[in-house]
Write a protein that holds these residues in place. Structure first.
Motif, mmCIF file in Angstrom:
data_model
loop_
_atom_site.group_PDB
_atom_site.id
_atom_site.type_symbol
_atom_site.label_atom_id
_atom_site.label_comp_id
_atom_site.label_asym_id
_atom_site.label_seq_id
_atom_site.Cartn_x
_atom_site.Cartn_y
_atom_site.Cartn_z
ATOM 1 N N ILE A 156 0.842 -1.203 0.000
ATOM 2 C CA ILE A 156 0.000 0.000 0.000
ATOM 3 C C ILE A 156 0.875 1.249 0.000
ATOM 4 N N ALA A 157 1.931 1.251 0.829
ATOM 5 C CA ALA A 157 2.821 2.411 0.921
ATOM 6 C C ALA A 157 3.528 2.687 -0.402
ATOM 7 N N LYS A 158 3.831 1.631 -1.161
ATOM 8 C CA LYS A 158 4.522 1.775 -2.439
ATOM 9 C C LYS A 158 3.563 2.107 -3.583
ATOM 10 N N GLY A 159 2.263 2.087 -3.291
ATOM 11 C CA GLY A 159 1.287 2.378 -4.332
ATOM 12 C C GLY A 159 1.106 1.249 -5.325
ATOM 13 N N GLU A 160 1.474 0.021 -4.927
ATOM 14 C CA GLU A 160 1.300 -1.114 -5.821
ATOM 15 C C GLU A 160 -0.183 -1.472 -5.938
ATOM 16 N N LYS A 161 -0.517 -2.185 -6.993
ATOM 17 C CA LYS A 161 -1.920 -2.541 -7.233
ATOM 18 C C LYS A 161 -2.449 -3.380 -6.075
ATOM 19 N N ALA A 162 -3.621 -3.000 -5.584
ATOM 20 C CA ALA A 162 -4.259 -3.677 -4.451
ATOM 21 C C ALA A 162 -5.707 -3.965 -4.822
ATOM 22 N N PRO A 163 -6.339 -4.838 -4.076
ATOM 23 C CA PRO A 163 -7.779 -5.004 -4.275
ATOM 24 C C PRO A 163 -8.482 -3.656 -4.103
ATOM 25 N N PRO A 164 -9.590 -3.416 -4.803
ATOM 26 C CA PRO A 164 -10.284 -2.122 -4.701
ATOM 27 C C PRO A 164 -10.768 -1.841 -3.285
ATOM 28 N N GLN A 165 -11.084 -2.890 -2.563
ATOM 29 C CA GLN A 165 -11.336 -2.809 -1.128
ATOM 30 C C GLN A 165 -10.533 -3.898 -0.459
ATOM 31 N N TRP A 166 -9.835 -3.550 0.608
ATOM 32 C CA TRP A 166 -9.126 -4.556 1.396
ATOM 33 C C TRP A 166 -9.257 -4.175 2.858
ATOM 34 N N ALA A 167 -9.340 -5.175 3.693
ATOM 35 C CA ALA A 167 -9.429 -4.925 5.130
ATOM 36 C C ALA A 167 -8.833 -6.102 5.882
ATOM 37 N N GLY A 168 -7.900 -5.814 6.760
ATOM 38 C CA GLY A 168 -7.375 -6.809 7.684
ATOM 39 C C GLY A 168 -7.976 -6.570 9.050
ATOM 40 N N LEU A 169 -8.512 -7.602 9.664
ATOM 41 C CA LEU A 169 -9.176 -7.476 10.962
ATOM 42 C C LEU A 169 -8.376 -8.208 12.027
ATOM 43 N N LYS A 170 -7.882 -7.461 12.992
ATOM 44 C CA LYS A 170 -7.134 -8.045 14.105
ATOM 45 C C LYS A 170 -8.146 -8.509 15.155
ATOM 46 N N PHE A 171 -8.556 -9.783 15.027
ATOM 47 C CA PHE A 171 -9.542 -10.331 15.946
ATOM 48 C C PHE A 171 -8.947 -10.460 17.343
ATOM 49 N N PHE A 172 -9.721 -10.041 18.331
ATOM 50 C CA PHE A 172 -9.324 -10.234 19.719
ATOM 51 C C PHE A 172 -9.911 -11.566 20.196
ATOM 52 N N ASN A 173 -10.314 -11.733 21.419
ATOM 53 C CA ASN A 173 -10.749 -13.039 21.927
ATOM 54 C C ASN A 173 -12.219 -13.283 21.570
ATOM 55 N N VAL A 174 -12.435 -13.995 20.474
ATOM 56 C CA VAL A 174 -13.780 -14.233 19.963
ATOM 57 C C VAL A 174 -14.371 -15.477 20.625
ATOM 58 N N TYR A 175 -15.647 -15.408 20.983
ATOM 59 C CA TYR A 175 -16.321 -16.559 21.585
ATOM 60 C C TYR A 175 -17.723 -16.684 21.010
ATOM 61 N N GLY A 176 -18.271 -17.893 21.076
ATOM 62 C CA GLY A 176 -19.629 -18.127 20.595
ATOM 63 C C GLY A 176 -19.762 -19.509 19.981
ATOM 64 N N PRO A 177 -20.940 -19.832 19.431
ATOM 65 C CA PRO A 177 -21.195 -21.181 18.903
ATOM 66 C C PRO A 177 -20.369 -21.496 17.659
ATOM 67 N N ASN A 178 -20.292 -22.786 17.355
ATOM 68 C CA ASN A 178 -19.563 -23.334 16.202
ATOM 69 C C ASN A 178 -18.061 -23.403 16.420
ATOM 70 N N GLU A 179 -17.620 -23.289 17.665
ATOM 71 C CA GLU A 179 -16.187 -23.410 17.954
ATOM 72 C C GLU A 179 -15.829 -24.793 18.502
ATOM 73 N N TYR A 180 -16.766 -25.713 18.503
ATOM 74 C CA TYR A 180 -16.619 -26.965 19.249
ATOM 75 C C TYR A 180 -15.544 -27.896 18.691
ATOM 76 N N HIS A 181 -15.134 -27.685 17.459
ATOM 77 C CA HIS A 181 -14.113 -28.531 16.826
ATOM 78 C C HIS A 181 -12.692 -28.057 17.121
ATOM 79 N N LYS A 182 -12.526 -26.977 17.855
ATOM 80 C CA LYS A 182 -11.229 -26.312 17.936
ATOM 81 C C LYS A 182 -10.259 -26.931 18.941
ATOM 82 N N GLY A 183 -10.682 -27.950 19.664
ATOM 83 C CA GLY A 183 -9.771 -28.615 20.585
ATOM 84 C C GLY A 183 -9.217 -27.679 21.637
ATOM 85 N N LYS A 184 -7.906 -27.661 21.795
ATOM 86 C CA LYS A 184 -7.280 -26.848 22.842
ATOM 87 C C LYS A 184 -7.368 -25.345 22.562
ATOM 88 N N MET A 185 -7.787 -24.963 21.348
ATOM 89 C CA MET A 185 -7.929 -23.548 21.020
ATOM 90 C C MET A 185 -9.363 -23.048 21.202
#
Length: 326
Positions: A156-185
């Motif tokens: 991005i800083a170099k002005g190279e071609k990027a997706p027209p929209q991009w977003a990186g999300l730094k997830f914090f401690n997420v909880y809720g259903p559908n995590e049951y397969h994650k074992g020790k995580m």
């Protein structure tokens, strides 16, 4: 068409459920394995299911994709296979970024609060790009996510071609259903719920920092529905790009969390402490708290679910309900 890598996993399958409810055509890229992971998709099957090994061949056909949600990763904070983590968390992410950039497709990906390392105050959890190179992740997983964030920001800083929209999300401690397969995580909420339902006391790690009392290690715990709300908001606002924190902006202690589980189950609290495993010494984040100002400055104004409300919802609507899956 929308692609979701890791779409049978915890966050990915919850996103799949919401996109399915919107009537979107989706392609889920994931392994189902031989366990019960398929149940994460049983109520909202995708239009197409792909093995990760088949992704490149699929992309080579130039399918009519309008967005890629890249949730797939090796997410174990105790992972030790550096080559595998690099191929999965860095190289694959780079390939998808480049593919989306070439075809002008939105690209929204999962980063992690693990990139922040041993930060000890909210001021240190700033997603300002200028601070990125000062971060020191504590484990291989966090480092791999950090490497890709840096790779993105350099382009991005170099002005190279990027997706027209991009977003990186730094997830914090997420909880809720559908995590049951994650074992020790799996989230600490599910672990403590299971202990309490077995009639045991809830066990927490003793603090390995003399300045922090046992049970007063604090994290930014975020309800998975709030995470999905952020991702869908980004999908609906293609003019918004950037690297953003995805937490609540509030740190709560493990004692707070444990008491909320007892309250939701209407059980008298009993808590005991155990020594932190040696493998976690020097790699454990005693504090996380998302600075959410960057996302809010872009116009995101939805309120985040309080910890007690989210825990009660998770337990009553899923963990003790007839169907524990979203």
């Amino acid at each position: 068409m929308i692609i979701i890598t890791g779409g049978a996993g915890f966050i990915g399958s919850f996103l799949q459920a919401e996109l399915h409810a919107r009537g979107e055509e989706t392609v889920v890229v994931d392994w189902l394995g031989h366990e019960e992971k398929w149940r994460n998709l049983q109520l909202h099957a995708p239009s197409t299911m792909l093995s990760p090994a088949d992704l490149d061949a699929f992309l080579s056909t130039d399918p009519p994709v309008r967005a890629v949600f890249h949730m797939g990763a090796i997410s174990e904070t105790t992972a030790t296979d550096g080559d595998l983590v690099w191929r999965t968390n860095v190289t694959l992410s780079q390939r998808l970024w480049t593919w989306c950039a070439k075809r002008e497709i939105s690209f929204i990906y999962a980063s992690s609060a693990a990139t922040y390392g041993a930060a000890a105050s909210m001021d240190a959890f700033s997603d300002i790009p200028a601070k990125l190179d000062s971060l020191r992740p504590l484990n291989l997983y966090g480092w791999s996510k950090h490497v890709f964030d840096q790779w993105v920001m350099r382009r991005i800083a170099k002005g190279e071609k990027a997706p027209p929209q991009w977003a990186g999300l730094k997830f914090f401690n997420v909880y809720g259903p559908n995590e049951y397969h994650k074992g020790k995580m799996i989230s600490v909420i599910k672990v403590k719920f299971d202990e309490i339902r077995r009639g045991q006391s809830a066990t927490l790690f003793r603090s390995d920092d003399p300045l922090i009392e046992d049970g007063h290690q604090a994290r930014d715990f975020i309800w998975v529905g709030d995470v999905i709300a952020v991702m869908l908001w980004l999908l609906d606002h293609p003019e918004v790009s950037g690297l953003f924190n995805c937490g609540t902006g509030t740190a709560r202690t493990y004692l707070d969390l444990t008491k909320a589980i007892f309250a939701a189950l209407d059980v008298t609290p009993t808590v005991s402490f155990v020594d932190m495993p040696t493998a976690l010494h020097g790699k454990y984040q005693n504090f996380t708290c998302a600075d959410m100002s960057s996302l809010c400055d872009k116009g995101y104004d939805r309120q985040f679910t309080p910890l007690e409300t989210g825990i009660e919802r998770y337990i009553k609507d899923y963990l003790i309900a007839k169907t524990p899956y979203r």
